[in-house]
Motif scaffolding. Structure first.
Motif, PDB file in Angstrom:
ATOM      1  N   GLY A 133     -24.486  -1.988 -16.815  1.00  0.00           N
ATOM      2  CA  GLY A 133     -23.131  -2.553 -16.858  1.00  0.00           C
ATOM      3  C   GLY A 133     -22.083  -1.486 -17.057  1.00  0.00           C
ATOM      4  O   GLY A 133     -21.012  -1.516 -16.431  1.00  0.00           O
ATOM      5  N   MET A 134     -22.358  -0.499 -17.908  1.00  0.00           N
ATOM      6  CA  MET A 134     -21.406   0.577 -18.147  1.00  0.00           C
ATOM      7  C   MET A 134     -21.197   1.418 -16.890  1.00  0.00           C
ATOM      8  O   MET A 134     -20.089   1.887 -16.626  1.00  0.00           O
ATOM      9  N   LEU A 135     -22.274   1.617 -16.095  1.00  0.00           N
ATOM     10  CA  LEU A 135     -22.139   2.382 -14.866  1.00  0.00           C
ATOM     11  C   LEU A 135     -21.128   1.730 -13.921  1.00  0.00           C
ATOM     12  O   LEU A 135     -20.214   2.388 -13.410  1.00  0.00           O
ATOM     13  N   TYR A 136     -21.275   0.424 -13.692  1.00  0.00           N
ATOM     14  CA  TYR A 136     -20.390  -0.261 -12.764  1.00  0.00           C
ATOM     15  C   TYR A 136     -18.983  -0.412 -13.327  1.00  0.00           C
ATOM     16  O   TYR A 136     -17.987  -0.374 -12.603  1.00  0.00           O
ATOM     17  N   LEU A 137     -18.924  -0.541 -14.641  1.00  0.00           N
ATOM     18  CA  LEU A 137     -17.620  -0.723 -15.261  1.00  0.00           C
ATOM     19  C   LEU A 137     -16.842   0.584 -15.352  1.00  0.00           C
ATOM     20  O   LEU A 137     -15.642   0.632 -15.059  1.00  0.00           O
ATOM     21  N   TYR A 138     -17.560   1.662 -15.687  1.00  0.00           N
ATOM     22  CA  TYR A 138     -16.879   2.918 -15.976  1.00  0.00           C
ATOM     23  C   TYR A 138     -16.775   3.824 -14.745  1.00  0.00           C
ATOM     24  O   TYR A 138     -15.871   4.647 -14.642  1.00  0.00           O
ATOM     25  N   GLN A 139     -17.741   3.708 -13.811  1.00  0.00           N
ATOM     26  CA  GLN A 139     -17.765   4.514 -12.594  1.00  0.00           C
ATOM     27  C   GLN A 139     -17.632   6.003 -12.909  1.00  0.00           C
ATOM     28  O   GLN A 139     -16.685   6.683 -12.528  1.00  0.00           O
ATOM     29  N   PRO A 140     -18.633   6.605 -13.623  1.00  0.00           N
ATOM     30  CA  PRO A 140     -18.523   7.998 -14.055  1.00  0.00           C
ATOM     31  C   PRO A 140     -18.668   8.964 -12.877  1.00  0.00           C
ATOM     32  O   PRO A 140     -19.259   8.645 -11.845  1.00  0.00           O
ATOM     33  N   ASP A 141     -18.109  10.194 -13.092  1.00  0.00           N
ATOM     34  CA  ASP A 141     -18.302  11.288 -12.125  1.00  0.00           C
ATOM     35  C   ASP A 141     -19.444  12.211 -12.528  1.00  0.00           C
ATOM     36  O   ASP A 141     -19.898  13.032 -11.722  1.00  0.00           O
ATOM     37  N   LEU A 142     -19.900  12.088 -13.783  1.00  0.00           N
ATOM     38  CA  LEU A 142     -21.001  12.932 -14.286  1.00  0.00           C
ATOM     39  C   LEU A 142     -21.737  12.144 -15.340  1.00  0.00           C
ATOM     40  O   LEU A 142     -21.110  11.458 -16.164  1.00  0.00           O
ATOM     41  N   LEU A 143     -23.088  12.254 -15.296  1.00  0.00           N
ATOM     42  CA  LEU A 143     -23.932  11.511 -16.237  1.00  0.00           C
ATOM     43  C   LEU A 143     -24.781  12.495 -17.017  1.00  0.00           C
ATOM     44  O   LEU A 143     -25.467  13.347 -16.429  1.00  0.00           O
ATOM     45  N   LEU A 144     -24.744  12.400 -18.377  1.00  0.00           N
ATOM     46  CA  LEU A 144     -25.598  13.194 -19.262  1.00  0.00           C
ATOM     47  C   LEU A 144     -26.538  12.251 -19.974  1.00  0.00           C
ATOM     48  O   LEU A 144     -26.093  11.314 -20.667  1.00  0.00           O
ATOM     49  N   LEU A 145     -27.897  12.461 -19.766  1.00  0.00           N
ATOM     50  CA  LEU A 145     -28.914  11.556 -20.308  1.00  0.00           C
ATOM     51  C   LEU A 145     -29.806  12.303 -21.279  1.00  0.00           C
ATOM     52  O   LEU A 145     -30.388  13.351 -20.933  1.00  0.00           O
ATOM     53  N   ASP A 146     -29.920  11.760 -22.504  1.00  0.00           N
ATOM     54  CA  ASP A 146     -30.896  12.294 -23.439  1.00  0.00           C
ATOM     55  C   ASP A 146     -32.254  11.692 -23.094  1.00  0.00           C
ATOM     56  O   ASP A 146     -32.348  10.519 -22.695  1.00  0.00           O
TER      57      ASP A 146
END
Length: 969
Positions: free
Chosen positions: A887-900
């Motif tokens: 949901g956050m992906l579609y809502l926020y539409q990021p240009d860069l993703l950092l995953l722990d």
């Protein structure tokens, strides 16, 4: 031509005279009228032409032909040519020339046609018949005489050239004639025999015997002895018979003879050969059937000696001198006749030297050639021993065993000068071969007995159980060790099969293998199985079964070697349990290291990152003391991080979980990088930092991260322990590898402490602990990493002058271990760059604020990243729990993703990444993995899952700036 008229005058006695008339019809009428007046039985047949007359003669015979002479005389020629013995009377004109010609051409009579009358014609016809009969008889007599002369000439030729000797004597016994064969037989010419009688050729007894049989009218056949002109005797097979005149009186005596001397000699030789062969056969029988070997040899020698009619037969054996190794011969067996003294106990016949006594004997005997002849003809040094034994004639034949000259058999004749024939030599050589075979069998028998004794000793005293079983599995024999293993006595085992004491779980497999062994499908088999002892206990054994065959390759029995491995099995089970415990411990250690890596690195990420942010004064200025404290916090965090890295790396290497990624590296770039990292430290201590690289060296094969770590450890140590002077890095080509040599002019190391240098957590002197910080892990880890590469680290040092550490790496690895250099990726350097006091460059700020989504469960790490990203102008969202990720992906539409990687709720960053890459709209979104520890193989796993990059915590400001520059600039 008209058919001839046939008229005949028939008389009962004498038979009618049949006349064939050939002439003109007028002549036929005249002759017929003329003959009617004759009172003589006759028959007249007329033919006008000569061809008809010849045809008539073929079918019916005629007594005489009455021919009218033609002008050319051709009819007479044709008749005489066809019937040369037919009486012909010619009727012709009164011309003497015609009469002579007709008589010359074969006519018996010639009559003038004009003057012929009945009685004269009849007389002429009868005279012609009689004359022709006389001529025929005369010709036949001449022919017979000629045949007789030819036969006589032939007989003379046969007699002259006959291989049999032929001699003719008159009735008084005087020589008359001989042929060439007789001349050769007795050696006398014809002239020498003239005047001699047969008495001079034969003995009186032979003459009397021959004369008696011939005078009785018979012939003589038998063998006689003649005296040759040269004096020797010739044995002849003679056939003699008389020639009688018409009154029956003998006029000549003929003798036909054939020289049988050679035949008799051959027969004698054959008899001698047969006698020797029979003796050899008897000797062989003694050698094969007599149980006692010495008695068998003596009987064989006696048989051969008696057959050869010699006085002594003996056997000599070859042997070596115990000290010098010289080849000697000694008498071992002997037979002697009753007329001479035995020499078996004669010391002179022991240990005789071939070289001294008879060197030529050895050369001939070893070549398989018998030696024989008269002793008097031998060289003096060879006669010396033989003369003392009164030997006159000797024969020596060699004995060979398996192609090697073993000794010889000797035959001595002490009473006569004897020449040994080739037949005797050959047969006695064969006898020597039989004796050699008996000796070989005896040696084999002795060796077999010794082998059996050895086997029985091994069988009885072996600590390994040995069992013999028949082809059905029944026990044949068992040694004490097997009885001890099974707890049964030997007598009890003889009544059992191997299945009786085999554990039920192992019977099927063992029976199958045993059947395959017996059927020839395998030569042997080995198996581990359980036996049930007599007391009911189970015992583990290792069995090795082999099939034993006889000389005809037929299976005989099975031999089993049984080893009690119960204790081995117990140790094996204990080791297996220990291994499982060790593996469990290793897994626990791995889990502990993973937890420690995460738990230690995560708070350090906040300490280092936030202290770095404070030091850059992004949120306000700091006074001098605050800056000092912030710098101290950051340097302490770096020191703690280095310690944690060394401990974790050492644990991974010792646990064997460190996997190398071998690539081809540029040596110059590698050295430049390492020197640049430590250059500030060298400058701070005013040390000269130099390097020297062999121009022939272009690249090396190693794990990039680890080789940097090893070189940096060596360079850092050199700088740390060098108060003044220089630190150098030299790269040289050595045998089968490359050597990186780090030398310094520092304090040096005592020889007695070099053995502690590479031990973990060891420092050489407690005083150094106070002066130089460190845990003592660096060199230990460096050597272990070098050996993991297949290389090593060595050291040379002099106290007060400095040290030289050499990192040696091989230059060849299996092709499947080497990879091509990967594109540059962001990897945490072994040593973090110093705290940067510069503010972020304005070029990092985007004119349009880009959005960054951070999925991180640790608030401290998230705070560092979020504050820095926001201060430089980016929009940042922090998601602590992964439940709302989609949901956050579609809502926020990021240009860069950092995953722990590690997230709460049983979901990892890898799970989120895999789910993300399966959605087409997010396949191009830059995604970076954050992890507290990079295990072996995880780098490839991250990239294969779709990560664009990854960073290991703690993350410094330099890494954060690199992220912004690479993915958001």
């Amino acid at each position: 031509m008209s058919n001839p008229e046939r008229q005949s005058v028939t008389h009962v006695n004498p038979p009618p005279l049949k006349i064939l008339l050939v002439g003109q019809p007028s002549l036929e009428r005249r002759i017929r009228e003329m003959l009617r007046a004759v009172q003589t039985p006759l028959q007249l047949v007329w033919q006008e032409r000569v061809q008809a007359a010849l045809a008539d003669l073929k079918t019916e015979s005629a007594s005489v032909v009455l021919l009218e002479l033609d002008r050319a005389g051709q009819k007479l020629k044709q008749l005489r040519l066809a019937y040369p013995y037919m009486p012909i009377v010619v009727l012709g004109e009164d011309e003497a020339e015609n009469a002579q010609k007709a008589l010359a051409q074969g006519a018996q009579e010639y009559l003038v046609k004009a003057e012929v009358e009945a009685q004269g014609l009849l007389r002429a016809l009868r005279y012609a018949i009689e004359r022709q009969q006389w001529q025929t008889q005369w010709l036949q007599t001449q022919y017979q005489l000629k045949q007789a002369e030819e036969k006589l000439s032939l007989y003379q030729e046969i007699i002259a050239n006959s291989n049999n000797a032929i001699a003719i004597y008159d009735s008084q016994g005087n020589f008359v004639e001989q042929n060439a064969a007789h001349r050769t037989l007795i050696g006398y010419e014809d002239e020498e025999l003239c005047g001699q009688t047969r008495d001079e050729m034969f003995s009186q007894a032979q003459v009397a015997e021959i004369s008696t049989q011939l005078q009785n009218g018979g012939s003589y056949r038998g063998e006689v002895t003649l005296h040759h002109r040269q004096g020797w005797l010739v044995t002849v097979e003679l056939f003699a018979f008389p020639l009688h005149d018409r009154s029956g009186e003998p006029v000549y005596y003929v003798g036909i003879g054939r020289d049988v001397t050679e035949r008799l000699q051959a027969e004698s030789t054959l008899k001698e050969r047969d006698r020797l062969l029979a003796a050899v056969a008897t000797a062989n029988n003694h050698l094969l059937t007599t149980t006692d070997f010495s008695a068998a040899i003596t009987l064989a020698l006696a048989t051969l000696g008696q057959a050869c009619d010699v006085d002594r037969v003996y056997v000599f054996e070859n042997h070596l001198h115990p000290s010098t190794g010289e080849l000697l011969m000694s008498q071992r067996f002997e037979w002697t006749s009753s007329t001479i003294i035995a020499q078996i106990d004669n010391p002179e016949l022991q240990s005789l030297s071939y070289q001294t006594c008879s060197p030529l004997w050895y050369d001939n005997l070893v070549a398989g050639k018998p030696i024989g002849g008269l002793v008097k003809n031998l060289p003096a040094h060879e006669r010396e021993v033989l003369d003392r034994q009164q030997i006159i004639s000797i024969l020596v034949v060699p004995i060979f065993l398996e192609g090697q000259f073993w000794g010889f058999v000797g035959f001595d004749d002490c009473h006569r000068e004897r020449q040994w024939t080739e037949t005797e030599r050959a047969i006695l050589s064969a006898a020597a071969g039989s004796i050699g075979g008996a000796i070989a069998r005896q040696q084999t028998k002795v060796a077999l007995q010794e082998s059996e004794l050895q086997f029985r000793a091994i069988f009885e005293h072996s600590s390994i159980g040995i069992g013999l079983s028949d082809l059905k599995g029944g026990q044949i024999d068992s040694n004490p060790a097997l009885c001890h293993i099974l707890g049964y006595s030997r007598e009890e085992l003889l009544k059992m099969s191997f299945t009786d004491y085999t554990h039920p779980d192992d019977i099927a497999a063992d029976v199958k293998l045993f059947y395959e062994l017996v059927m020839g499908q395998r030569d042997r088999y080995e198996i581990e199985k359980q036996y049930i002892r007599k007391d009911g206990c189970q015992v583990w054994c290792r069995l090795n079964h082999s099939l034993v065959r006889d000389s005809a390759n037929r299976p005989q029995f099975v031999i089993a070697l049984v080893e009690d491995i119960t204790i081995h099995k117990q140790i094996e089970n204990h080791l297996r349990d220990s291994k499982e415990a060790a593996e469990a411990g290793s897994r626990a250690k791995s889990e502990f290291l993973a937890i420690m890596s995460h738990e230690l690195r995560t708070p350090l990420n906040g300490v280092l990152g936030l202290s770095q942010l404070l030091g850059q004064e992004l949120f306000g200025s700091l006074n001098a003391k605050q800056k000092e404290y912030v710098s101290c916090i950051h340097s302490s965090g770096e020191h703690l991080l280095a310690l944690i890295n060394d401990v974790l790396d050492l644990c991974k290497v010792e646990a064997g979980r460190e996997e190398l990624t071998l690539v081809r590296l540029n040596v110059k770039d590698l050295c430049t990088y390492c020197l640049s990292v430590v250059r500030d430290r060298a400058v701070a201590k005013q040390l000269q930092l130099v390097s020297e690289i062999d121009p022939q060296i272009d690249s090396c094969i190693a794990d990039e991260r680890r080789v940097k770590q090893m070189l940096l450890n060596l360079l850092a140590n050199a700088i740390k322990f060098t108060p003044k002077g220089q630190v150098s890095l030299r790269v040289e080509q050595v045998n089968q590898g490359i050597a990186f040599k780090v030398a310094d002019t520092g304090i040096g190391i005592e020889l007695s402490q070099l053995n502690l240098l590479f031990q973990p957590f060891k420092q050489l002197d407690s005083r150094l602990n106070r002066q130089y910080e460190g845990t003592g892990l660096g060199l230990s880890l460096t050597r272990k990493l070098a050996r993991l590469h297949g290389g090593d680290v060595t050291v040379r040092s002099t106290v007060g002058k400095g040290s030289e550490f050499t990192l040696w790496l091989p230059n060849a690895y299996p092709n499947d271990l080497c990879q091509e250099p990967a594109k540059e990726r962001s990897l945490l350097s072994p040593t973090e760059p110093k705290l940067s006091r510069k503010r972020p460059a304005s070029r990092c700020r985007s004119p349009i604020a880009k959005r960054i989504l951070i999925v991180e469960d640790d608030d401290r790490s998230a705070l560092l990243l979020q504050d820095y990203f926001e201060i430089v102008g980016y929009q940042v969202k922090h998601l602590k729990h992964p439940q709302n990720f989609q949901g956050m992906l579609y809502l926020y539409q990021p240009d860069l993703l950092l995953l722990d990687v590690q997230l709460p709720g049983g979901v990892s960053g890898m799970d989120l990444l895999c789910s993300l890459r399966q959605q087409p709209e997010w396949q191009k979104l830059p995604a970076i993995i954050l992890t507290a520890s990079v295990k072996a193989g995880e780098r490839d796993r991250f990239l294969a899952a779709g990560a664009d990059d990854y960073f290991s915590k703690p993350i410094g400001i330099a890494q954060i700036e690199k992220i912004l520059m690479q993915y958001l600039s």
